[in-house]
Scaffold this motif. Structure first.
Motif, PDB file in Angstrom:
ATOM      1  N   LEU A  13       0.822  -1.212   0.000  1.00 57.64           N
ATOM      2  CA  LEU A  13       0.000   0.000   0.000  1.00 57.64           C
ATOM      3  C   LEU A  13       0.857   1.264   0.000  1.00 57.64           C
ATOM      4  CD1 LEU A  13      -2.925  -1.042   2.357  1.00 57.64           C
ATOM      5  CD2 LEU A  13      -3.051  -0.555  -0.108  1.00 57.64           C
ATOM      6  N   LEU A  14       2.000   1.222   0.646  1.00 57.60           N
ATOM      7  CA  LEU A  14       2.901   2.379   0.599  1.00 57.60           C
ATOM      8  C   LEU A  14       3.445   2.586  -0.806  1.00 57.60           C
ATOM      9  CD1 LEU A  14       4.873   2.021   3.963  1.00 57.60           C
ATOM     10  CD2 LEU A  14       3.090   3.692   3.404  1.00 57.60           C
TER      11      LEU A  14
ATOM     12  N   TYR B 198       1.841   1.717  -3.546  1.00 56.60           N
ATOM     13  CA  TYR B 198       0.679   2.256  -4.246  1.00 56.60           C
ATOM     14  C   TYR B 198       0.546   3.756  -3.981  1.00 56.60           C
ATOM     15  CZ  TYR B 198      -4.289   3.241  -5.017  1.00 56.60           C
ATOM     16  OH  TYR B 198      -5.472   3.801  -5.415  1.00 56.60           O
ATOM     17  N   MET B 199       0.708   4.141  -2.719  1.00 59.68           N
ATOM     18  CA  MET B 199       0.613   5.543  -2.320  1.00 59.68           C
ATOM     19  C   MET B 199       1.711   6.368  -3.001  1.00 59.68           C
ATOM     20  SD  MET B 199      -0.905   7.608  -0.102  1.00 59.68           S
ATOM     21  CE  MET B 199      -0.817   8.837  -1.345  1.00 59.68           C
ATOM     22  N   ALA B 200       2.923   5.864  -3.003  1.00 65.69           N
ATOM     23  CA  ALA B 200       4.044   6.596  -3.599  1.00 65.69           C
ATOM     24  C   ALA B 200       3.834   6.822  -5.095  1.00 65.69           C
ATOM     25  CB  ALA B 200       5.351   5.852  -3.355  1.00 65.69           C
ATOM     26  N   LYS B 201       3.167   5.889  -5.745  1.00 63.34           N
ATOM     27  CA  LYS B 201       2.918   5.999  -7.185  1.00 63.34           C
ATOM     28  C   LYS B 201       1.681   6.832  -7.505  1.00 63.34           C
ATOM     29  CE  LYS B 201       4.761   1.391  -8.106  1.00 63.34           C
ATOM     30  NZ  LYS B 201       4.390   0.037  -8.545  1.00 63.34           N
TER      31      LYS B 201
ATOM     32  N   LEU C 159      -2.810   3.062   7.570  1.00 62.72           N
ATOM     33  CA  LEU C 159      -3.270   4.373   7.091  1.00 62.72           C
ATOM     34  C   LEU C 159      -2.386   5.501   7.613  1.00 62.72           C
ATOM     35  CD1 LEU C 159      -7.163   4.253   7.189  1.00 62.72           C
ATOM     36  CD2 LEU C 159      -5.709   4.588   5.187  1.00 62.72           C
ATOM     37  N   GLN C 160      -1.973   5.406   8.869  1.00 65.38           N
ATOM     38  CA  GLN C 160      -1.084   6.427   9.433  1.00 65.38           C
ATOM     39  C   GLN C 160       0.236   6.466   8.662  1.00 65.38           C
ATOM     40  OE1 GLN C 160      -0.881   5.100  13.495  1.00 65.38           O
ATOM     41  NE2 GLN C 160      -2.550   6.442  14.150  1.00 65.38           N
ATOM     42  N   GLU C 161       0.764   5.315   8.333  1.00 66.51           N
ATOM     43  CA  GLU C 161       2.032   5.266   7.595  1.00 66.51           C
ATOM     44  C   GLU C 161       1.848   5.811   6.177  1.00 66.51           C
ATOM     45  OE1 GLU C 161       4.833   4.777   9.177  1.00 66.51           O
ATOM     46  OE2 GLU C 161       3.665   4.331  10.975  1.00 66.51           O
ATOM     47  N   MET C 162       0.697   5.546   5.569  1.00 68.46           N
ATOM     48  CA  MET C 162       0.422   6.096   4.243  1.00 68.46           C
ATOM     49  C   MET C 162       0.382   7.625   4.292  1.00 68.46           C
ATOM     50  SD  MET C 162      -2.435   3.449   2.744  1.00 68.46           S
ATOM     51  CE  MET C 162      -2.553   4.298   1.155  1.00 68.46           C
ATOM     52  N   LEU C 163      -0.247   8.157   5.325  1.00 69.82           N
ATOM     53  CA  LEU C 163      -0.288   9.617   5.479  1.00 69.82           C
ATOM     54  C   LEU C 163       1.113  10.194   5.677  1.00 69.82           C
ATOM     55  CD1 LEU C 163      -3.472   9.965   7.669  1.00 69.82           C
ATOM     56  CD2 LEU C 163      -3.081  11.071   5.454  1.00 69.82           C
ATOM     57  N   ARG C 164       1.929   9.525   6.477  1.00 74.17           N
ATOM     58  CA  ARG C 164       3.314  10.002   6.677  1.00 74.17           C
ATOM     59  C   ARG C 164       4.063  10.048   5.353  1.00 74.17           C
ATOM     60  NH1 ARG C 164       3.272   6.637  11.531  1.00 74.17           N
ATOM     61  NH2 ARG C 164       3.109   8.036  13.282  1.00 74.17           N
TER      62      ARG C 164
END
Length: 102
Positions: free
Chosen positions: A16-17, A19-22, A72-77
């Protein structure tokens, strides 16, 4: 907090991280470095991770609301590390949060 995640949840978090970065179309150097640090921290090899996984597939592997919240917290960071929080990043986080029931 990451120690509260199981090995599979840690893999899911990294997927997921990624995915978030992309999400904003480009993985910044700082994001790549942080992803590598996360992988080292949780002892996961990037080559073990699927690059084509969908958020739906990943969230289905996360039964615990605690693990979902941590991720989710790590994705926000991660989304804030490059100094920009884009609309695409915001939409990606909201989409994943909705899938998680948060």
């Amino acid at each position: 907090m990451l120690e509260r995640l199981t090995t599979d949840e840690q893999h899911a978090m990294l997927e997921l991280l990624m995915y978030m970065a992309k999400a904003d179309g480009k993985v910044e150097e700082i994001e790549q470095e942080i992803l590598e640090n996360y992988a080292t921290l949780v002892d996961v090899d990037f080559s073990e991770l699927r690059q084509d996984v969908t958020p739906e597939e990943v969230v289905a592997r996360l039964p615990s609301m605690v693990s979902r919240t941590i991720i989710l917290q790590e994705m926000l960071r991660l989304s804030h590390l490059d100094g920009l929080f884009t609309e695409r990043e915001r939409a990606a986080i909201l989409s994943v949060a909705e899938l998680m029931g948060v």
